[in-house]
Design an enzyme around this catalytic site. Structure first.
Site, PDB file in Angstrom:
ATOM      1  N   PRO A  27       0.830  -1.209   0.000  1.00 56.48           N
ATOM      2  CA  PRO A  27       0.000   0.000   0.000  1.00 56.48           C
ATOM      3  C   PRO A  27       0.863   1.257   0.000  1.00 56.48           C
ATOM      4  CG  PRO A  27      -0.701  -1.540   1.712  1.00 56.48           C
ATOM      5  CD  PRO A  27       0.622  -2.019   1.221  1.00 56.48           C
ATOM      6  N   LYS A  28       0.374   2.287  -0.659  1.00 50.33           N
ATOM      7  CA  LYS A  28       1.019   3.603  -0.608  1.00 50.33           C
ATOM      8  C   LYS A  28       0.286   4.420   0.449  1.00 50.33           C
ATOM      9  CE  LYS A  28       2.440   7.566  -3.388  1.00 50.33           C
ATOM     10  NZ  LYS A  28       2.030   8.547  -2.367  1.00 50.33           N
ATOM     11  N   TRP A  29       0.999   4.734   1.531  1.00 50.82           N
ATOM     12  CA  TRP A  29       0.380   5.411   2.665  1.00 50.82           C
ATOM     13  C   TRP A  29       0.458   6.929   2.523  1.00 50.82           C
ATOM     14  CZ3 TRP A  29      -2.333   1.880   4.741  1.00 50.82           C
ATOM     15  CH2 TRP A  29      -1.849   0.577   4.908  1.00 50.82           C
ATOM     16  N   ASP A 176      -3.907   5.655  -0.535  1.00 47.82           N
ATOM     17  CA  ASP A 176      -3.338   6.666  -1.417  1.00 47.82           C
ATOM     18  C   ASP A 176      -2.894   6.098  -2.753  1.00 47.82           C
ATOM     19  OD1 ASP A 176      -2.698   9.401  -1.724  1.00 47.82           O
ATOM     20  OD2 ASP A 176      -0.586   8.996  -1.357  1.00 47.82           O
ATOM     21  N   GLY A 177      -2.677   4.796  -2.832  1.00 46.89           N
ATOM     22  CA  GLY A 177      -2.221   4.174  -4.059  1.00 46.89           C
ATOM     23  C   GLY A 177      -1.479   2.885  -3.750  1.00 46.89           C
TER      24      GLY A 177
END
Length: 342
Positions: A27-29, A176-177
């Site tokens: 995950p993009k935090w 976030d991505g």
């Protein structure tokens, strides 16, 4: 060793998630990228550009100091959970010169450190090892040292592309991505050739409640002021859109001026919530109010405190969309992002 700095691995932005057996997904935090170092009783936290952060996150320092291991370096993300999501605005409030305020915020809205890489363990560098070996070592490290410390969390990772889709289905826009990292390669300090980042674009149909002229001009638009209707039927300001060419800025006036003189925002208005825009006493906050008749579909990345954090990207005018159908539920997330790290 605690004062030595590893250059953090960089990530190249791409439009699509790469697929195949060569990739690990994470995950993009939505937080502060940070490297942490501990040697004995000494703990350091540094930002992506090497600035010290430890004084702003005393609860994270305490958690790192309490671990059984006393010599390690980690790569991860500092985040602050608020109402099931990560609040970037609340996180930014930590960067404050007053130690008393930092301590108060640490108690009121404690931060988490989400760990996704192990660079050094008990004095031995791991940066030269391939990603899969570093990940295995990180999972052992967290299992042995951090399971009882809720402030430190292992960031999830998978090699299964379908799991990424489940992440988005579970938490929606709260994520976030995605980061995709190449397997079989060492930690690429300071380089962008081992990982890519894919931002998740969200969209919303917004009412144009007003506009600002470009600075020093009355013949072209600077930005469009966007709104959505709340549960009480009031039009709340939720962000702006300013990604237009010079020619588009002039052409926009022909579309906007026939609607000038309307009620504008009937709920929350520009400047009501604290922001860099509203705190600047010298900045012109005036805008031309419009009748709520124009609908623009926009793309955006993140929402904080009910407002789009960065300027949006115009996608298309929605002449087929009734303005009253443009409601704030478009900004809601699908679920609590914390569910991914429990």
């Amino acid at each position: 060793m605690v004062d030595a700095q590893y250059a953090p691995m960089e990530m190249r932005a791409v439009d699509a998630i790469p697929e195949g057996p060569a990739w690990q997904y994470e995950p993009k935090w939505d937080g502060f990228r940070a490297l942490v170092h501990r040697d004995g009783d000494r703990v350091a936290i540094t930002s992506k550009n090497g600035q010290p952060l430890a004084r702003y996150f005393p609860e994270v320092v305490a958690a790192l100091a309490a671990l059984g291991a006393d010599g390690f370096s980690l790569d991860g993300e500092l985040v602050v959970p608020v109402a099931g999501a990560f609040s970037f605005d609340t996180l930014q409030q930590r960067i404050h010169p007053a130690a008393s305020r930092v301590q108060m915020l640490a108690r009121k809205t404690p931060a988490l450190y989400l760990v996704f890489d192990l660079l050094r363990e008990e004095g031995a560098d791991r940066v030269g090892e391939p990603l899969e070996r570093r990940r295995e070592a990180l999972e052992r490290f967290m299992h042995a040292n951090a399971e009882e410390h809720g402030t430190l969390r292992l960031s999830p990772a998978t090699r299964d592309r379908a799991v990424v889709d489940r992440w988005f289905a579970e938490v929606g826009g709260a994520l976030d991505g995605v980061i995709a990292k190449r397997l079989g390669v060492p930690y690429a300090s300071g380089r962008r050739d081992a990982a890519v980042k894919i931002k998740k674009q969200r969209t919303a149909d917004c009412v144009v409640g007003g506009f600002c002229y470009a600075a020093g001009s009355t013949d072209r638009v600077g930005s469009l002021m966007l709104g959505l209707y709340d549960d009480a039927g009031l039009l709340d300001y939720i962000g702006f859109c300013s990604s237009f060419s010079t020619a588009e800025r002039r052409a926009l006036l022909e579309r906007l001026l026939p609607h000038a003189g309307g009620s504008g925002f009937t709920g929350g208005a520009p400047g009501d919530a604290p922001s860099r825009w509203s705190r600047d006493p010298e900045r012109d906050r005036s805008y031309v109010a419009l009748a709520p008749e124009l609908v623009l579909e926009v793309g955006f990345d993140q929402v904080t405190g009910g407002r789009i954090r960065h300027g949006t990207r115009p996608l298309r005018w929605r002449t087929d969309k009734a303005p009253r159908s443009c409601t704030v539920d478009q900004l809601e997330t699908a679920g609590a992002v914390l569910s991914l790290i429990r």
